[in-house]
Scaffold this active site. Structure first.
Site, PDB file in Angstrom:
ATOM      1  CB  ILE A   1      60.219  52.607  44.659  1.00 54.54           C
ATOM      2  CG1 ILE A   1      59.560  51.464  45.425  1.00 54.54           C
ATOM      3  CG2 ILE A   1      59.157  53.481  44.000  1.00 54.54           C
ATOM      4  CD1 ILE A   1      58.683  51.928  46.575  1.00 54.54           C
ATOM      5  CB  SER A   2      59.001  52.953  39.499  1.00 51.29           C
ATOM      6  OG  SER A   2      58.417  52.597  38.256  1.00 51.29           O
ATOM      7  N   PRO A   3      59.923  49.650  38.928  1.00 53.32           N
ATOM      8  CG  PRO A   3      58.617  47.719  38.667  1.00 53.32           C
ATOM      9  CD  PRO A   3      58.834  48.886  39.570  1.00 53.32           C
TER      10      PRO A   3
ATOM     11  CB  ALA B   1      61.230  54.547  37.023  1.00 56.33           C
TER      12      ALA B   1
END
Length: 215
Positions: free
Chosen positions: A11-13, A15
């Site tokens: 979900i994390s850009p 990451a």
């Protein structure tokens, strides 16, 4: 050879950016990475935080910044049709392709690019089905064993003090965020800044002056 644990959520850009940049950031060093998917929402809940996309002004800035960072580092990135999205299907799929709570780099790369390239809906059921068919996981992503691994990974991350993704643990050090990659490299190279009694340790000795009352 140093062994690095990387906790991530698709979900994390940030990451995604860190995942793409990691080989270049650590070029020439000897290391091995264990990629462990975790539920970012579980970290937030435990620490009483809201995600960047849950705070309206921060949401806009986050998307602008990640687009700039992608441009600056030459990493292809298109925002998904909707964000935040429910990442559970992607997290479980990645774990179902591996074992022991670890997903290999190829699988993580495929899932990250599913979410952060092309601008489509990352959680769309038909796209998830096609991704599952492409990866051919040996285990059932909806099975109890995979669900238990995701929970165990999240619990382990919390036990190591992880509060966000991406997070990298090596030796007894924890590094958080895309912008921590140079710091991670410095540790692996034996930078004297990390010596005992220095600034790394001093950061934990700062007293709390004012505490906000719980609302």
């Amino acid at each position: 050879m140093k062994r690095i644990t990387c906790w991530l959520d698709f979900i994390s850009p940030y990451a995604y950016l860190a995942f793409e940049e990691l080989p270049q950031a650590l070029l020439g060093l000897s290391y091995q990475v264990d990629y462990r998917p975790v539920l970012f929402a579980g970290l937030l809940k435990q620490h009483g935080q809201r995600g960047p996309a849950e705070i309206a002004p921060k949401r806009d800035w986050t998307y602008r910044q990640v687009l700039w960072l992608a441009h600056r580092h030459g990493i292809p990135l298109q925002l998904p049709a909707a964000h935040p999205f429910n990442p559970l299907g992607l997290l479980r799929l990645a774990l179902a392709c591996g074992e022991g709570g670890v997903a290999n780099r190829y699988v993580c790369e495929t899932v990250f690019r599913h979410a952060w390239r092309g601008g489509a809906d990352a959680a769309d059921a038909q796209r998830l089905q096609a991704l599952t068919q492409a990866l051919q996981p040996p285990r059932d992503p909806a099975g109890d064993a995979v669900k238990a691994e995701l929970k165990a990974n999240t619990d382990e991350a919390l036990a190591h003090g992880v509060f966000g993704v991406p997070a990298f643990a090596v030796d007894d050090r924890l590094f958080w965020g895309f912008d921590a990659l140079p710091m991670l490299r410095a540790w692996l190279e034996g930078d004297a800044w990390f010596r005992a009694g220095g600034d790394w340790d001093a950061a934990t000795q700062v007293g709390a002056g004012v505490r906000r009352a719980a609302s």
